[in-house]
Design an enzyme around this catalytic site. Structure first.
Site, PDB file in Angstrom:
ATOM      1  N   THR A  54       1.028   1.961  -0.677  1.00  0.00           N
ATOM      2  CA  THR A  54       0.021   1.159   0.019  1.00  0.00           C
ATOM      3  C   THR A  54      -0.830   1.958   0.995  1.00  0.00           C
ATOM      4  O   THR A  54      -0.348   2.914   1.618  1.00  0.00           O
ATOM      5  CB  THR A  54       0.723   0.032   0.801  1.00  0.00           C
ATOM      6  OG1 THR A  54      -0.200  -0.548   1.729  1.00  0.00           O
ATOM      7  CG2 THR A  54       1.922   0.532   1.590  1.00  0.00           C
ATOM      8  N   LYS A  77       7.662   1.373   3.501  1.00  0.00           N
ATOM      9  CA  LYS A  77       6.932   1.863   2.316  1.00  0.00           C
ATOM     10  C   LYS A  77       6.773   3.391   2.366  1.00  0.00           C
ATOM     11  O   LYS A  77       6.694   4.055   1.333  1.00  0.00           O
ATOM     12  CB  LYS A  77       5.568   1.179   2.225  1.00  0.00           C
ATOM     13  CG  LYS A  77       5.634  -0.281   1.759  1.00  0.00           C
ATOM     14  CD  LYS A  77       5.766  -0.385   0.236  1.00  0.00           C
ATOM     15  CE  LYS A  77       5.699  -1.809  -0.250  1.00  0.00           C
ATOM     16  NZ  LYS A  77       5.742  -1.934  -1.713  1.00  0.00           N
ATOM     17  N   GLU A 107      -1.500   0.950   3.778  1.00  0.00           N
ATOM     18  CA  GLU A 107      -0.935   0.758   5.120  1.00  0.00           C
ATOM     19  C   GLU A 107      -0.267   2.034   5.628  1.00  0.00           C
ATOM     20  O   GLU A 107      -0.078   2.205   6.827  1.00  0.00           O
ATOM     21  CB  GLU A 107       0.094  -0.376   5.102  1.00  0.00           C
ATOM     22  CG  GLU A 107      -0.504  -1.763   5.206  1.00  0.00           C
ATOM     23  CD  GLU A 107      -1.053  -2.088   6.579  1.00  0.00           C
ATOM     24  OE1 GLU A 107      -0.352  -1.862   7.573  1.00  0.00           O
ATOM     25  OE2 GLU A 107      -2.199  -2.554   6.653  1.00  0.00           O
ATOM     26  N   TYR A 111       6.644  -2.786   7.860  1.00  0.00           N
ATOM     27  CA  TYR A 111       6.279  -2.760   6.436  1.00  0.00           C
ATOM     28  C   TYR A 111       5.875  -1.342   6.029  1.00  0.00           C
ATOM     29  O   TYR A 111       6.374  -0.779   5.049  1.00  0.00           O
ATOM     30  CB  TYR A 111       5.125  -3.736   6.179  1.00  0.00           C
ATOM     31  CG  TYR A 111       4.499  -3.628   4.806  1.00  0.00           C
ATOM     32  CD1 TYR A 111       5.055  -4.265   3.706  1.00  0.00           C
ATOM     33  CD2 TYR A 111       3.332  -2.867   4.605  1.00  0.00           C
ATOM     34  CE1 TYR A 111       4.479  -4.166   2.433  1.00  0.00           C
ATOM     35  CE2 TYR A 111       2.749  -2.759   3.344  1.00  0.00           C
ATOM     36  CZ  TYR A 111       3.332  -3.410   2.259  1.00  0.00           C
ATOM     37  OH  TYR A 111       2.757  -3.300   1.008  1.00  0.00           O
TER      38      TYR A 111
HETATM   39  P1  NAP Z   1       3.350 -10.505  -3.788  1.00  0.00           P
HETATM   40  O1  NAP Z   1       2.399 -11.420  -4.469  1.00  0.00           O
HETATM   41  O2  NAP Z   1       3.813 -10.830  -2.408  1.00  0.00           O
HETATM   42  O3  NAP Z   1       4.638 -10.361  -4.748  1.00  0.00           O
HETATM   43  C1  NAP Z   1       5.816  -9.782  -4.274  1.00  0.00           C
HETATM   44  C2  NAP Z   1       6.873  -9.896  -5.351  1.00  0.00           C
HETATM   45  O4  NAP Z   1       8.096  -9.324  -4.852  1.00  0.00           O
HETATM   46  C3  NAP Z   1       7.207 -11.355  -5.746  1.00  0.00           C
HETATM   47  O5  NAP Z   1       7.483 -11.407  -7.117  1.00  0.00           O
HETATM   48  C4  NAP Z   1       8.480 -11.622  -4.955  1.00  0.00           C
HETATM   49  O6  NAP Z   1       9.309 -12.620  -5.515  1.00  0.00           O
HETATM   50  C5  NAP Z   1       9.133 -10.253  -5.073  1.00  0.00           C
HETATM   51  N1  NAP Z   1      10.183 -10.080  -4.071  1.00  0.00           N
HETATM   52  C6  NAP Z   1      10.082 -10.168  -2.731  1.00  0.00           C
HETATM   53  N2  NAP Z   1      11.276  -9.970  -2.146  1.00  0.00           N
HETATM   54  C7  NAP Z   1      12.165  -9.753  -3.166  1.00  0.00           C
HETATM   55  C8  NAP Z   1      13.556  -9.513  -3.206  1.00  0.00           C
HETATM   56  N3  NAP Z   1      14.300  -9.458  -2.096  1.00  0.00           N
HETATM   57  N4  NAP Z   1      14.132  -9.346  -4.406  1.00  0.00           N
HETATM   58  C9  NAP Z   1      13.409  -9.414  -5.534  1.00  0.00           C
HETATM   59  N5  NAP Z   1      12.081  -9.655  -5.572  1.00  0.00           N
HETATM   60  C10 NAP Z   1      11.474  -9.827  -4.372  1.00  0.00           C
HETATM   61  O7  NAP Z   1       2.769  -9.026  -3.722  1.00  0.00           O
HETATM   62  P2  NAP Z   1       1.580  -8.357  -4.557  1.00  0.00           P
HETATM   63  O8  NAP Z   1       0.311  -8.567  -3.808  1.00  0.00           O
HETATM   64  O9  NAP Z   1       1.674  -8.741  -5.970  1.00  0.00           O
HETATM   65  O10 NAP Z   1       1.941  -6.816  -4.372  1.00  0.00           O
HETATM   66  C11 NAP Z   1       2.810  -6.170  -5.288  1.00  0.00           C
HETATM   67  C12 NAP Z   1       3.345  -4.894  -4.641  1.00  0.00           C
HETATM   68  O11 NAP Z   1       2.257  -4.042  -4.292  1.00  0.00           O
HETATM   69  C13 NAP Z   1       4.143  -5.103  -3.358  1.00  0.00           C
HETATM   70  O12 NAP Z   1       5.170  -4.124  -3.353  1.00  0.00           O
HETATM   71  C14 NAP Z   1       3.153  -4.815  -2.249  1.00  0.00           C
HETATM   72  O13 NAP Z   1       3.821  -4.368  -1.085  1.00  0.00           O
HETATM   73  C15 NAP Z   1       2.324  -3.730  -2.898  1.00  0.00           C
HETATM   74  N6  NAP Z   1       0.922  -3.630  -2.462  1.00  0.00           N
HETATM   75  C16 NAP Z   1       0.114  -4.723  -2.540  1.00  0.00           C
HETATM   76  C17 NAP Z   1      -1.219  -4.596  -2.182  1.00  0.00           C
HETATM   77  C18 NAP Z   1      -2.153  -5.781  -2.245  1.00  0.00           C
HETATM   78  O14 NAP Z   1      -3.236  -5.708  -1.638  1.00  0.00           O
HETATM   79  N7  NAP Z   1      -1.821  -6.845  -2.983  1.00  0.00           N
HETATM   80  C19 NAP Z   1      -1.726  -3.350  -1.765  1.00  0.00           C
HETATM   81  C20 NAP Z   1      -0.859  -2.251  -1.729  1.00  0.00           C
HETATM   82  C21 NAP Z   1       0.459  -2.394  -2.095  1.00  0.00           C
HETATM   83  P3  NAP Z   1       9.084 -14.190  -5.162  1.00  0.00           P
HETATM   84  O15 NAP Z   1       7.943 -14.627  -6.035  1.00  0.00           O
HETATM   85  O16 NAP Z   1      10.387 -14.796  -5.530  1.00  0.00           O
HETATM   86  O17 NAP Z   1       8.742 -14.260  -3.708  1.00  0.00           O
HETATM   87  N1  GDD Z   2      -2.566 -12.606   6.812  1.00  0.00           N
HETATM   88  C1  GDD Z   2      -3.456 -12.849   7.773  1.00  0.00           C
HETATM   89  N2  GDD Z   2      -3.552 -14.115   8.269  1.00  0.00           N
HETATM   90  N3  GDD Z   2      -4.234 -11.839   8.211  1.00  0.00           N
HETATM   91  C2  GDD Z   2      -5.155 -12.121   9.164  1.00  0.00           C
HETATM   92  C3  GDD Z   2      -5.313 -13.406   9.699  1.00  0.00           C
HETATM   93  C4  GDD Z   2      -4.462 -14.444   9.241  1.00  0.00           C
HETATM   94  O1  GDD Z   2      -4.531 -15.593   9.667  1.00  0.00           O
HETATM   95  N4  GDD Z   2      -6.318 -13.355  10.606  1.00  0.00           N
HETATM   96  C5  GDD Z   2      -6.778 -12.110  10.630  1.00  0.00           C
HETATM   97  N5  GDD Z   2      -6.070 -11.343   9.764  1.00  0.00           N
HETATM   98  C6  GDD Z   2      -6.247  -9.890   9.560  1.00  0.00           C
HETATM   99  C7  GDD Z   2      -4.956  -9.098   9.685  1.00  0.00           C
HETATM  100  O2  GDD Z   2      -4.618  -8.904  11.066  1.00  0.00           O
HETATM  101  C8  GDD Z   2      -5.367  -7.813   8.976  1.00  0.00           C
HETATM  102  O3  GDD Z   2      -6.073  -6.968   9.854  1.00  0.00           O
HETATM  103  C9  GDD Z   2      -6.332  -8.300   7.889  1.00  0.00           C
HETATM  104  O4  GDD Z   2      -6.691  -9.645   8.247  1.00  0.00           O
HETATM  105  C10 GDD Z   2      -5.734  -8.314   6.483  1.00  0.00           C
HETATM  106  O5  GDD Z   2      -4.494  -9.010   6.523  1.00  0.00           O
HETATM  107  P1  GDD Z   2      -3.706  -9.405   5.184  1.00  0.00           P
HETATM  108  O6  GDD Z   2      -4.573 -10.194   4.296  1.00  0.00           O
HETATM  109  O7  GDD Z   2      -2.409 -10.007   5.614  1.00  0.00           O
HETATM  110  O8  GDD Z   2      -3.491  -8.016   4.455  1.00  0.00           O
HETATM  111  P2  GDD Z   2      -2.944  -6.607   5.002  1.00  0.00           P
HETATM  112  O9  GDD Z   2      -4.078  -5.653   4.952  1.00  0.00           O
HETATM  113  O10 GDD Z   2      -2.223  -6.750   6.271  1.00  0.00           O
HETATM  114  O11 GDD Z   2      -1.852  -6.238   3.900  1.00  0.00           O
HETATM  115  C11 GDD Z   2      -2.158  -6.347   2.498  1.00  0.00           C
HETATM  116  O12 GDD Z   2      -2.728  -5.134   2.034  1.00  0.00           O
HETATM  117  C12 GDD Z   2      -1.858  -3.983   2.140  1.00  0.00           C
HETATM  118  C13 GDD Z   2      -2.661  -2.778   1.612  1.00  0.00           C
HETATM  119  O13 GDD Z   2      -3.524  -2.330   2.610  1.00  0.00           O
HETATM  120  C14 GDD Z   2      -0.840  -6.673   1.775  1.00  0.00           C
HETATM  121  O14 GDD Z   2      -1.136  -6.982   0.428  1.00  0.00           O
HETATM  122  C15 GDD Z   2       0.127  -5.504   1.803  1.00  0.00           C
HETATM  123  O15 GDD Z   2       1.245  -5.783   0.953  1.00  0.00           O
HETATM  124  C16 GDD Z   2      -0.608  -4.237   1.299  1.00  0.00           C
HETATM  125  O16 GDD Z   2       0.243  -3.118   1.355  1.00  0.00           O
END
Ligand code: NAP
Ligand code: GDD
Length: 367
Positions: free
Chosen positions: A140, A173, A142, A169
């Site tokens: 990520t 990671k 992050e 987090y």
């Molecule tokens: P997500 O929608 O939150 O999905 C997370 C998945 O992990 C779900 O299937 C969840 O299962 C499963 N999980 C959570 N805790 C678990 C546990 N204890 N045991 C087994 N499974 C578990 O996340 P996503 O957005 O698809 O992201 C996928 C991956 O990419 C994550 O590792 C995230 O950190 C990483 N990532 C995401 C982004 C982004 O912007 N989306 C960016 C960078 C990295 P349940 O459905 O049962 O909750």
């Molecule tokens: N979730 C959330 N909820 N975020 C908020 C809110 C709120 O009500 N208001 C403002 N924000 C701001 C957060 O403080 C952050 O700066 C930004 O919106 C994005 O928040 P998220 O959408 O929660 O995403 P993230 O950037 O913290 O994390 C996501 O992206 C990462 C990659 O950069 C997640 O998908 C992580 O799993 C992933 O690694």
């Protein structure tokens, strides 16, 4: 059975799209699902795939080492006789406690799942598959944290930018990232980190900022905001590099399948453009023909419907601020473009439009 893949986190946003892509290409998929306290399994995003003959779901939990081991063993028992033909299985490790804000509230669970769980998974895979597997780790942006620079226009982040993880987090990671690099070097395993910047879609979880916004905009468009309460948000200033999840899962596959020799490694996946949360809000409301007018400042800031001059639509809520927030994340995806011919194509306003339309449709269907 030609190609075999394991997806942990198959019920999540990315896992569901990746499963669709792999099944469409005739890959046999073993998906790890977990039980949650409130409902047996969270199968909503993959409900349309459940009858697919090449999909098998297996119960496990990243919190439980025994269940990870049993999960891997049961896949091995099902496929070991075909391994001679395909040489390796693909493992996409996506399961994680993926909410950065929540990681401050549940730091040990976050570390257990996102860091220690990866070691258990890799050890189980090595025990059964030796090095006949390729491993994708969902890393990520992050990891970069708040980059230390005096420039008013900080540069985009590359694979060489130093990491500075600033949440439980990101710290977990980071440990997983280093573990994957270590297994690549120590055991000659094709194990890679995809350093993905934020990616969104109609299947994004409701507690991430983009979906929270598009869902509210859809409610407002249909005149269905409960109690006509404004949307409560935290930090509006932070900037993110938002791409489309459906394109990003294709990059994951390229890292596992197309990379070879010198191109096996860690890759940034990003659009190269950053927008603030405030801009995202404006674009989402624009989609339904509403302009936002901001007033007040800091925790007293609000956004009003400039067209009718009265509806307060957005309100800053200090409870939603994080103890540390990352203010600026934007990635440079040149390496993956050059080595693996991947590049993003979806502009942010198209993605937002798609998400708002989808949320309107879901509300109309009563979902
Ligand atoms: P997500 O929608 O939150 O999905 C997370 C998945 O992990 C779900 O299937 C969840 O299962 C499963 N999980 C959570 N805790 C678990 C546990 N204890 N045991 C087994 N499974 C578990 O996340 P996503 O957005 O698809 O992201 C996928 C991956 O990419 C994550 O590792 C995230 O950190 C990483 N990532 C995401 C982004 C982004 O912007 N989306 C960016 C960078 C990295 P349940 O459905 O049962 O909750
Ligand atoms: N979730 C959330 N909820 N975020 C908020 C809110 C709120 O009500 N208001 C403002 N924000 C701001 C957060 O403080 C952050 O700066 C930004 O919106 C994005 O928040 P998220 O959408 O929660 O995403 P993230 O950037 O913290 O994390 C996501 O992206 C990462 C990659 O950069 C997640 O998908 C992580 O799993 C992933 O690694």
């Amino acid at each position: 059975m030609k190609q075999v893949a394991i997806i942990t986190g198959i019920t999540g946003q990315d896992g569901s799209y990746l499963a669709e892509d792999l099944l469409n290409d005739d890959v046999h998929v073993f998906g790890g699902i977990r039980r949650s306290a409130s409902s047996p399994y969270n199968l909503g995003r993959i409900s349309h795939l459940l009858e697919h003959p090449n999909l098998k779901l297996i119960y496990f939990d990243m919190m439980d080492a025994c269940s990870i081991e049993k999960f891997v063993k049961s896949v091995y028992d099902s496929v070991h006789d075909v391994l001679q033909l395909s040489n390796y299985i693909q493992v996409y490790h996506l399961a994680a406690q993926s909410h950065v804000g929540d990681s401050f509230r549940i730091p040990t669970v976050t570390h257990q799942v996102n860091a220690l769980g990866v070691i258990v998974l890799l050890e189980s895979l090595r025990t059964h598959f030796k090095n006949n597997f390729r491993f994708y780790q969902a890393s990520t942006s992050e990891l970069f944290g708040n980059i230390k620079t005096k420039s008013k226009n900080p540069k985009t982040m590359t694979e060489c930018t130093p990491f500075n993880p600033e949440s439980p987090y990101a710290i977990a990671k980071m440990a997983a990232y280093l573990t994957v690099q270590n297994y690549r070097k120590a055991y000659d395993i094709h194990a890679v980190n995809g350093i993905l910047f934020n990616h969104e879609s109609p299947r994004r979880g409701m507690d991430f900022v983009t979906r929270k916004i598009t869902n509210y905009v859809a409610q407002y468009a249909l005149n269905r905001v409960p109690g006509n309460r404004p949307l409560q948000l935290g930090n509006l200033k932070s900037k993110r590099d938002w791409g489309d999840a459906r394109e990003y899962v294709k990059a994951m596959r390229k890292m596992l399948i197309e990379a070879q020799g010198d191109t096996v490694g860690d890759y940034i996946v990003a659009t190269g453009e950053a927008y603030s949360v405030r801009t995202f809000i404006q674009l989402a409301f624009q989609k339904i023909g509403v302009m936002i007018e901001w007033f007040g400042s800091g925790v007293n800031e609000k956004g009003r419907n400039a067209t009718n001059g009265k509806d307060i639509l957005v309100q800053v809520n200090k409870e939603l601020f994080r103890p540390v927030d990352i203010l600026y994340l934007v990635g440079n995806a040149e390496k993956i473009k050059k080595n693996l011919n991947w590049q993003p194509t979806v502009p942010l306003n198209h993605l937002i439009s798609d998400m708002v339309d989808n949320d309107i449709e879901l509300l109309k269907k009563g979902l």
